[in-house]
Design an enzyme around this catalytic site. Structure first.
Site, PDB file in Angstrom:
ATOM      1  N   ASP A 137      45.696  59.115  72.351  1.00 36.55           N
ATOM      2  CA  ASP A 137      44.448  59.053  73.118  1.00 36.55           C
ATOM      3  C   ASP A 137      44.717  58.315  74.426  1.00 36.55           C
ATOM      4  O   ASP A 137      45.122  57.147  74.410  1.00 36.55           O
ATOM      5  CB  ASP A 137      43.364  58.300  72.335  1.00 36.55           C
ATOM      6  CG  ASP A 137      42.894  59.043  71.089  1.00 36.55           C
ATOM      7  OD1 ASP A 137      43.726  59.726  70.454  1.00 36.55           O
ATOM      8  OD2 ASP A 137      41.712  58.930  70.742  1.00 36.55           O
ATOM      9  N   LYS A 200      37.430  63.550  75.206  1.00 37.86           N
ATOM     10  CA  LYS A 200      36.778  62.439  74.514  1.00 37.86           C
ATOM     11  C   LYS A 200      35.922  61.666  75.511  1.00 37.86           C
ATOM     12  O   LYS A 200      36.301  61.525  76.674  1.00 37.86           O
ATOM     13  CB  LYS A 200      37.873  61.549  73.910  1.00 37.86           C
ATOM     14  CG  LYS A 200      37.423  60.262  73.249  1.00 37.86           C
ATOM     15  CD  LYS A 200      38.641  59.524  72.690  1.00 37.86           C
ATOM     16  CE  LYS A 200      38.311  58.110  72.231  1.00 37.86           C
ATOM     17  NZ  LYS A 200      39.505  57.399  71.723  1.00 37.86           N
ATOM     18  N   LYS A 236      35.635  64.788  71.003  1.00 34.58           N
ATOM     19  CA  LYS A 236      35.538  63.498  70.319  1.00 34.58           C
ATOM     20  C   LYS A 236      34.592  62.558  71.063  1.00 34.58           C
ATOM     21  O   LYS A 236      34.959  61.993  72.085  1.00 34.58           O
ATOM     22  CB  LYS A 236      36.918  62.854  70.203  1.00 34.58           C
ATOM     23  CG  LYS A 236      36.906  61.490  69.482  1.00 34.58           C
ATOM     24  CD  LYS A 236      38.310  60.925  69.351  1.00 34.58           C
ATOM     25  CE  LYS A 236      38.311  59.502  68.793  1.00 34.58           C
ATOM     26  NZ  LYS A 236      39.682  58.940  68.672  1.00 34.58           N
TER      27      LYS A 236
END
Length: 291
Positions: A137, A200, A236
């Site tokens: 991430d 995300k 996400k």
């Protein structure tokens, strides 16, 4: 990359007010129908159980990983969380204490501000993968994006995706810092064009994190990307999602915008720490503090 052509190919025509109205219309019509134990259990299975604190210790992370490992003994009727997400230095601790079917997600590349050299970002990402991370991430360089330095942002994501190879790269937009719906849309399109496997919302480290409106915009961008390219990108929401009702809101928006193909932990995750216990409480029917 010609970004004028890219953004023209994926135009965004809504105002912030229109986004808010469209988001609330979906939730008013559909959220109640998803507020049930089956959806709560599905949301639990989509969690990246997260601890990203400066005071994280080996002992704390080991305990958390052991809780995940033993989950099925205590809740045999439920599916486990999807992954654990930690800082790079604790990646090997998580991997050593988790079963192989639970993924290790690792923040990298100068998380959470992304204000470091690309060489450091590449090295940190490579080291995290070597330590056992299954997924990475990263955060976009928000300052560069806001200055319109799109090529630099694109190149950084592309280079880090090259490091990741077949491992999933989740690209955090830090939507609370992007300020407008149009910026969130453009950042979504740019990240997908650069190779993001997931987009995300947030780091959880600033005041404004995942909002239903950000989910509406980003899922709409994912839908447009899929329609034009055929590529399926995951989503996400992360940061500030702690209650069952909040999870249901994001689930509802994903379901209505992207459809049932995204309602699994291969395509839809929650980044959360407190959410897991609150979902368990809703499912069990009494206060449950397992994690």
């Amino acid at each position: 990359m010609n970004f004028n052509e890219l953004f023209t190919a994926y135009p965004f025509t809504m105002t912030d007010t229109e986004v808010a109205q469209a988001t609330q219309a979906i939730l008013a019509q559909h959220a109640a129908e998803n507020n049930n134990s089956q959806v709560w259990a599905q949301c639990l299975n989509q969690i990246d159980l997260t601890t990203l604190n400066g005071e994280d210790t080996v002992a704390k992370v080991e305990t958390m990983a052991n809780k995940v490992s033993d989950f099925s003994k205590h809740f045999p009727a439920l599916k486990n969380v999807a992954a654990m997400c930690v800082y790079p230095a604790l990646t090997d601790v998580v991997r050593a204490n988790l079963p192989k079917d639970i993924r290790v997600a690792c923040v990298s590349a100068g998380f959470p501000a992304s204000q470091t050299f690309i060489e450091v970002k590449v090295a940190e990402t490579a080291l995290a993968l070597k330590a056992g991370a299954d997924e990475i991430d990263i955060v976009i360089s928000v300052g560069k994006f806001l200055e319109g330095r799109y090529q630099e942002v694109f190149d950084e994501i592309s280079e880090l995706k090259a490091v990741c190879g077949e491992h999933h790269l989740k690209v955090i937009l830090e939507t609370g810092a992007l300020m407008t719906a149009e910026n969130i849309w453009k950042a979504s399109i740019l990240a997908m064009a650069a190779g993001a496997d997931f987009i995300k919302t947030s780091t959880g480290k600033i005041k404004v994190n995942a909002t239903p409106e950000a989910t509406y915009i980003m899922c709409s961008a994912i839908k447009a990307w899929k329609e034009q390219t055929g590529a399926k990108v995951g989503y996400k929401p992360a940061g500030g999602i702690s209650t069952t009702d909040e999870a249901v809101q994001h689930y509802t928006l994903v379901k209505e915008i992207l459809g049932s193909d995204w309602l699994n932990n291969q395509s839809f995750r929650f980044g959360a720490s407190r959410l897991a216990n609150n979902l368990l409480t809703s499912i069990v029917g009494s206060e449950t503090k397992y994690f």
